[in-house]
Design an enzyme around this catalytic site. Structure first.
Site, mmCIF file in Angstrom:
data_model
loop_
_atom_site.group_PDB
_atom_site.id
_atom_site.type_symbol
_atom_site.label_atom_id
_atom_site.label_comp_id
_atom_site.label_asym_id
_atom_site.label_seq_id
_atom_site.Cartn_x
_atom_site.Cartn_y
_atom_site.Cartn_z
ATOM 1 N N SER A 127 2.490 3.676 -1.744
ATOM 2 C CA SER A 127 0.729 3.057 -2.495
ATOM 3 C C SER A 127 -0.099 3.857 -3.079
ATOM 4 C CB SER A 127 -0.017 2.611 -0.405
ATOM 5 O OG SER A 127 -0.913 1.622 -1.407
ATOM 6 N N TYR A 154 -2.703 2.754 8.647
ATOM 7 C CA TYR A 154 -1.639 2.043 7.732
ATOM 8 C C TYR A 154 -1.877 3.047 6.709
ATOM 9 C CZ TYR A 154 0.022 0.417 3.571
ATOM 10 O OH TYR A 154 0.441 -0.512 2.568
ATOM 11 N N LYS A 158 1.575 6.099 5.479
ATOM 12 C CA LYS A 158 1.805 6.626 4.112
ATOM 13 C C LYS A 158 1.518 8.070 3.199
ATOM 14 C CE LYS A 158 3.277 2.806 3.170
ATOM 15 N NZ LYS A 158 4.523 1.592 3.331
HETATM 16 C C1 UD1 Z 1 -4.649 -3.795 0.413
HETATM 17 C C2 UD1 Z 1 -4.691 -2.729 1.640
HETATM 18 C C3 UD1 Z 1 -3.713 -1.425 0.180
HETATM 19 C C4 UD1 Z 1 -2.300 -2.378 0.466
HETATM 20 C C5 UD1 Z 1 -2.216 -3.041 0.523
HETATM 21 C C6 UD1 Z 1 -0.950 -4.291 0.061
HETATM 22 C C7 UD1 Z 1 -6.874 -2.889 1.506
HETATM 23 C C8 UD1 Z 1 -8.574 -2.364 1.491
HETATM 24 N N1 UD1 Z 1 -5.916 -2.317 1.298
HETATM 25 O O1 UD1 Z 1 -4.968 -3.790 -1.607
HETATM 26 O O2 UD1 Z 1 -4.258 -0.425 1.339
HETATM 27 O O3 UD1 Z 1 -2.101 -1.336 -0.006
HETATM 28 O O4 UD1 Z 1 -2.984 -4.525 -0.181
HETATM 29 O O5 UD1 Z 1 -1.131 -5.085 -0.662
HETATM 30 O O6 UD1 Z 1 -7.009 -4.041 2.636
HETATM 31 N N2 UD1 Z 1 -10.002 -10.144 -2.465
HETATM 32 C C9 UD1 Z 1 -10.751 -11.211 -2.835
HETATM 33 N N3 UD1 Z 1 -10.869 -12.163 -1.814
HETATM 34 C C10 UD1 Z 1 -9.692 -12.350 -0.888
HETATM 35 C C11 UD1 Z 1 -8.274 -11.580 -1.172
HETATM 36 C C12 UD1 Z 1 -9.127 -10.030 -1.750
HETATM 37 O O7 UD1 Z 1 -11.906 -11.379 -3.446
HETATM 38 O O8 UD1 Z 1 -9.929 -13.261 -0.436
HETATM 39 C C13 UD1 Z 1 -10.186 -8.855 -3.758
HETATM 40 C C14 UD1 Z 1 -9.765 -7.655 -2.959
HETATM 41 O O9 UD1 Z 1 -11.244 -7.332 -2.220
HETATM 42 C C15 UD1 Z 1 -10.027 -6.587 -3.959
HETATM 43 C C16 UD1 Z 1 -8.698 -7.839 -4.755
HETATM 44 O O10 UD1 Z 1 -8.872 -9.012 -4.185
HETATM 45 O O11 UD1 Z 1 -10.835 -6.837 -5.068
HETATM 46 C C17 UD1 Z 1 -7.531 -6.715 -4.044
HETATM 47 O O12 UD1 Z 1 -7.430 -7.831 -2.578
HETATM 48 P P1 UD1 Z 1 -5.877 -6.953 -1.713
HETATM 49 O O13 UD1 Z 1 -4.111 -8.107 -2.592
HETATM 50 O O14 UD1 Z 1 -6.246 -7.285 -0.648
HETATM 51 O O15 UD1 Z 1 -4.957 -5.499 -2.776
HETATM 52 P P2 UD1 Z 1 -5.558 -4.231 -2.093
HETATM 53 O O16 UD1 Z 1 -7.076 -4.512 -1.059
HETATM 54 O O17 UD1 Z 1 -6.285 -3.856 -3.210
#
Ligand code: UD1
Length: 346
Positions: A127, A154, A158
């Site tokens: 990742s 987690y 990796k």
């Molecule tokens: C997350 C994990 C990462 C993992 C990946 C797998 C964390 C910090 N990181 O990545 O280690 O490999 O998932 O897919 O959890 N967001 C919102 N509202 C929501 C959900 C998400 O604003 O309800 C935003 C988050 O703040 C982020 C973006 O959307 O900026 C993407 O979030 P997400 O899909 O959870 O992925 P990552 O955080 O990049």
């Protein structure tokens, strides 16, 4: 003769889509999955799409004897794609030993079994989390950017697993490996016969978006609008799941058919384009015509501000490039959510 590939975690989100691509490229697939976060009916979806039913074994990769049986029963496995792992960041902070046990033991078992059963290569699901927040000069991020201390058990599994593979191969083990560092995989097969099935309240953005759109969740929170980005929301590299699946087929072809390549190679698998959370939310509304009930909320702890890939190495060396348009990807995610509703699942 068709080569046989073992896909661990093959009923999961990335595993099922990759199995479809493998079958469509002429491989036999043996799926191993303990169904801890997926359902055996996914095999039906794979069969409907491809017309071929992959072998399915309900086995936990941490069970060495059971895995040995799989290799005995399905002789001639040439390669492994190892997806099976626990992946909830928050849960890993609560239950670190579960994560270390599951994610590390399963890889060690596979590595030990490979030479014994003549398996040539393993593709490992890593990742972009290994890069943490890259410094400004390292964006877009290449494979050369330094790893940073993981923010969760987690993420640490990796990093440690990448090191285990490197150490084992450097010790002279007669296997090859390609480590794929995924950015943010989203979407589903365009048929909506397979897709992402999150357990409980989704943590990832897209499942939360589609569940809000269909009315399972009242509102979507965008976590933070005061980041140092053009619109203040976080930036990620969202990659279509079918593009990601295709990268595995390219990697497997390279491991099995190309001589003289390095025994361990690392590739970033992303589009090369950073999109903000707000752009995704607005893009979803535009692509589907569905209005989302969303508002800004405080930052989520542990979030990275901005990260996106430099996929040049994968583009040139693997001959792979992301091609699906983001709006098509968002529509596929929405179609899948509607299919779940039609099936009475969510
Ligand atoms: C997350 C994990 C990462 C993992 C990946 C797998 C964390 C910090 N990181 O990545 O280690 O490999 O998932 O897919 O959890 N967001 C919102 N509202 C929501 C959900 C998400 O604003 O309800 C935003 C988050 O703040 C982020 C973006 O959307 O900026 C993407 O979030 P997400 O899909 O959870 O992925 P990552 O955080 O990049």
């Amino acid at each position: 003769m068709k080569e046989t590939i073992l896909v661990t975690g093959g009923t999961g989100f990335i595993g099922s889509h990759t199995t479809v691509e493998l079958i469509q490229n002429g491989y036999n697939v043996v799926i191993v999955d303990n169904l801890s976060n997926s359902n055996a009916s996914v095999v039906d979806g794979i069969e409907k799409i491809t017309g071929v039913r992959p072998v399915f074994e309900k086995v936990d990769c941490c069970d060495y004897a059971a895995m040995e049986n799989v290799f005995e029963k399905h002789k001639g496995i040439s390669g492994i794609i190892h997806f099976a792992a626990s992946k909830a960041v928050g849960e890993s902070v609560q239950k670190p030993l579960l994560y270390y046990r599951n994610n590390i033991n399963s890889l060690i078992n596979l590595l030990e079994l490979m030479p014994k059963h003549g398996v040539k290569g393993i593709i490992f699901s890593s990742s972009c989390t290994v890069y943490g927040q890259p410094s400004a000069e390292n964006l877009p991020v290449t494979e050369e950017a330094p790893m940073q201390k993981a923010l969760s058990p987690y993420g640490n599994t990796k990093q440690v697993n990448e090191e285990i593979i490197q150490d084992y191969i450097h010790s002279g083990a007669p296997i090859k490996s390609i480590i794929l560092r995924y950015f943010n995989p989203i979407g589903s097969h365009p048929s909506a016969l397979i897709g992402e099935l999150p357990n409980g309240v989704p943590m990832n953005l897209i499942p939360f978006v589609t569940q809000t759109a269909i009315g399972i969740r009242k509102e979507l929170k965008i976590f933070g609008n005061d980041y140092n980005t053009p619109d203040g929301t976080c930036i990620r590299d969202y990659i279509d799941i079918m593009d990601l699946a295709k990268a595995h087929v390219k990697a497997m072809e390279r491991i099995l058919n190309e001589n003289g390549t390095d025994p361990v190679e690392v590739f970033n698998i992303g589009t090369g384009k950073g999109l903000s959370t707000l752009q995704i939310v607005e893009g979803f509304e535009k692509a589907t015509g569905v209005k989302l009930n969303w508002h800004y909320a405080p930052r989520r702890e542990g979030d990275i501000e901005k990260v996106w890939a430099n996929p040049h190495k994968a583009n040139t060396v693997l001959g792979w490039k992301a091609s699906v348009d983001i709006e098509d990807t968002l529509r596929s995610a929405w179609k899948w959510q509607q299919k779940l509703r039609a099936d009475g699942i969510q």
